[in-house]
Motif scaffolding. Structure first.
Motif, short mmCIF file in Angstrom:
data_model
loop_
_atom_site.label_atom_id
_atom_site.label_comp_id
_atom_site.label_asym_id
_atom_site.label_seq_id
_atom_site.Cartn_x
_atom_site.Cartn_y
_atom_site.Cartn_z
N LEU A 147 -10.42 -3.36 2.65
CA LEU A 147 -10.55 -4.02 1.33
C LEU A 147 -10.63 -5.53 1.48
O LEU A 147 -11.28 -6.22 0.69
CB LEU A 147 -9.35 -3.64 0.44
CG LEU A 147 -9.29 -2.18 0.00
CD1 LEU A 147 -7.96 -1.88 -0.68
CD2 LEU A 147 -10.45 -1.88 -0.97
N ASP A 169 -14.26 -6.30 2.78
CA ASP A 169 -15.37 -6.19 1.81
C ASP A 169 -15.18 -7.10 0.60
O ASP A 169 -15.93 -7.03 -0.38
CB ASP A 169 -15.62 -4.73 1.41
CG ASP A 169 -14.57 -4.18 0.43
OD1 ASP A 169 -13.77 -4.95 -0.12
OD2 ASP A 169 -14.58 -2.95 0.21
N LEU A 195 -6.73 -2.87 -8.31
CA LEU A 195 -7.83 -2.10 -7.70
C LEU A 195 -7.66 -0.61 -7.98
O LEU A 195 -8.65 0.13 -8.03
CB LEU A 195 -7.87 -2.35 -6.18
CG LEU A 195 -8.39 -3.73 -5.74
CD1 LEU A 195 -8.21 -3.91 -4.24
CD2 LEU A 195 -9.86 -3.91 -6.13
N TRP A 206 0.83 -1.21 0.00
CA TRP A 206 0.00 0.00 0.00
C TRP A 206 0.87 1.26 0.00
O TRP A 206 0.65 2.20 -0.77
CB TRP A 206 -0.93 -0.02 1.22
CG TRP A 206 -1.82 1.18 1.29
CD1 TRP A 206 -1.53 2.40 1.85
CD2 TRP A 206 -3.15 1.30 0.76
NE1 TRP A 206 -2.58 3.26 1.70
CE2 TRP A 206 -3.60 2.62 1.05
CE3 TRP A 206 -4.00 0.43 0.07
CZ2 TRP A 206 -4.87 3.07 0.67
CZ3 TRP A 206 -5.27 0.89 -0.30
CH2 TRP A 206 -5.68 2.19 0.00
N SER A 260 -12.68 -7.17 -1.59
CA SER A 260 -11.94 -6.64 -2.75
C SER A 260 -10.57 -7.30 -2.86
O SER A 260 -10.02 -7.42 -3.96
CB SER A 260 -11.74 -5.13 -2.62
OG SER A 260 -12.97 -4.48 -2.49
N LEU A 261 -9.98 -7.66 -1.73
CA LEU A 261 -8.67 -8.34 -1.72
C LEU A 261 -8.87 -9.81 -1.39
O LEU A 261 -9.62 -10.15 -0.47
CB LEU A 261 -7.75 -7.72 -0.66
CG LEU A 261 -7.10 -6.38 -0.98
CD1 LEU A 261 -6.35 -5.86 0.24
CD2 LEU A 261 -6.15 -6.50 -2.17
N LEU A 274 -3.55 -4.76 -5.34
CA LEU A 274 -3.81 -3.34 -5.05
C LEU A 274 -3.65 -2.48 -6.29
O LEU A 274 -4.40 -1.52 -6.49
CB LEU A 274 -2.88 -2.85 -3.93
CG LEU A 274 -3.18 -3.38 -2.53
CD1 LEU A 274 -2.11 -2.90 -1.54
CD2 LEU A 274 -4.57 -2.92 -2.05
#
Ligand SMILES: NC(=O)c1ccc[n+]([C@@H]2O[C@H](COP(=O)([O-])OP(=O)(O)OC[C@H]3O[C@@H](n4cnc5c(N)ncnc54)[C@H](OP(=O)(O)O)[C@@H]3O)[C@@H](O)[C@H]2O)c1
Length: 346
Positions: free
Chosen positions: A306, A309, A170, A136, A311-312, A167
């Motif tokens: 993330l 939810d 995304l 990140w 997403s990752l 990431l």
């Protein structure tokens, strides 16, 4: 609120430069948290590349032997020391520790704990502590990757690499990922275009995919290959170097390869060609503890959100009981895994 206990705890000791079988399991009395500390019952701790280097005495600033390795952990707070919020007890939290995570219990400064969202599996969360923070901060804090850009991620099947790929996708970037051919399906599945990192034509293969150069390269390999990473940059591109994996098995100083890399990056930055190079160090800025912790909590919180939810996708290569640490280290070093080998409480 402190609570006395006679419970025994177990930890893994790295006694010196040893093969994985030389790691020692040590039992001792359960430690009592001092002022400001929390005692965490560790549910998951990762096997990172750092420990591969540490067991060869090749990590840049590792402590003197013997010590308990374990770069990060996820666990539940079992007990807190004076001046710590007692409602922390029972909370699942994560911590970046550098050492000490390979244990059934670990003492951590309570201020260093980051809450893990409810319902998230501890091993899943663990795969994103050091990996998530590193990826990140490099992606958003340094390279500032934007939608439509193309980035090159070396070691795209590894712990940091597989997180970087996800990431970057995304963030709307196209990703080229280097990995051994056995990992290409996994890299493709994460959304990247795989390229063999051992190919003698690696640079030409990347150029064929990105004729105008790439907007960012994330390089943990160092050594001579860093020159290709730099040359593959687009005119305003950014090279983020964050390791010297290629020198892990070389004899000699653990610091020299890193210092050589710094010198090269400094030289490149002096060239007036619009490209930028940076070395990423997850511990940079630690002297200002409050600011460092605030950034760590913010960034890990963003990664955990993330994960929570969906997403990752956590890349848990294997869950290995702490007592079988030698198997875990052998597996992590086998070059056969995608993602992270996680030590779990037995
Ligand atoms: N600077 C920082 O603050 C910071 C923070 C965290 C991590 N790191 C660095 O990040 C890197 C990755 O860590 P990790 O825990 O994610 O490791 P990991 O899960 O063990 O993954 C390592 C990756 O590197 C590849 N690799 C190993 N040796 C290589 C070589 N000689 N040339 C090219 N690729 C090689 C592996 O490929 P195979 O699977 O094919 O072997 C794998 O994809 C390490 O170098 C670590 O020191 C730096």
């Amino acid at each position: 609120m402190s609570r006395q206990s006679t419970e025994r705890v177990v930890e893994v000791v790295l006694p010196g430069v040893v093969e994985p079988d030389g790691l020692v399991l040590r039992h001792r009395d359960r430690p009592v948290p001092a002022r400001g500390q929390a005692l965490v019952r560790v549910e998951a701790s990762g096997v990172s590349f750092a420990e591969q280097q540490m067991r060869r005495a090749k990590y840049y600033d590792q402590p003197a032997f013997p010590f308990v390795p374990g770069y990060d952990l996820v666990g539940t707070v079992a007990e807190v020391g004076p001046d710590v919020d007692a409602t922390l007890v029972g909370r699942r939290c994560a911590a970046l520790t550098k050492v000490g995570g390979w244990a059934s219990h670990a003492l951590v400064d309570a201020a260093d704990l980051v809450p893990v969202p409810d319902g998230v599996d501890p091993a899943d969360a663990e795969t994103f502590v050091v990996n998530g923070l590193t990826a990140w901060q490099m992606l958003h804090g340094i390279a500032e990757v934007c939608p439509g850009q193309t980035v090159l991620v070396h070691g795209a099947n590894g712990g940091v690499g597989s997180t970087l790929v996800q990431l970057a996708r995304l963030a709307g970037a196209r990703v080229i990922g280097t990995a051994s051919p056995r990992h290409h399906d996994a890299v493709r599945d994460l959304g990247a275009t795989p390229v063999d990192y051992r190919s003698p034509d690696l640079a030409a293969e990347v150029r064929a995919l990105a004729p105008n150069g790439v907007d960012a390269v994330f390089d943990h390999v160092g050594g001579p290959g860093i020159v290709d990473s730099y040359r593959l940059l687009a005119p305003r591109g950014t090279l983020v170097a964050y390791g010297t994996a290629s020198t892990r098995d070389q004899r000699g100083s653990s610091r020299l390869p890193v210092l050589k890399l710094f010198a090269r990056l400094l030289w490149w930055n002096a060239l007036p060609n619009g490209r930028t190079t940076r070395f990423f160090n997850i511990w940079a800025g630690r002297r200002n503890a409050a600011r460092f912790r605030a950034r760590l909590t913010r960034d890990l919180g963003a990664v955990f959100a993330l994960l929570a939810d969906g997403s990752l996708r956590p890349q848990v290569a294997a869950r290995v009981p702490l007592e079988r640490v030698a198997d875990a280290v052998r597996l992590a070093e086998s070059g056969t895994v995608t993602g992270k080998v996680v030590l779990v409480a037995s």
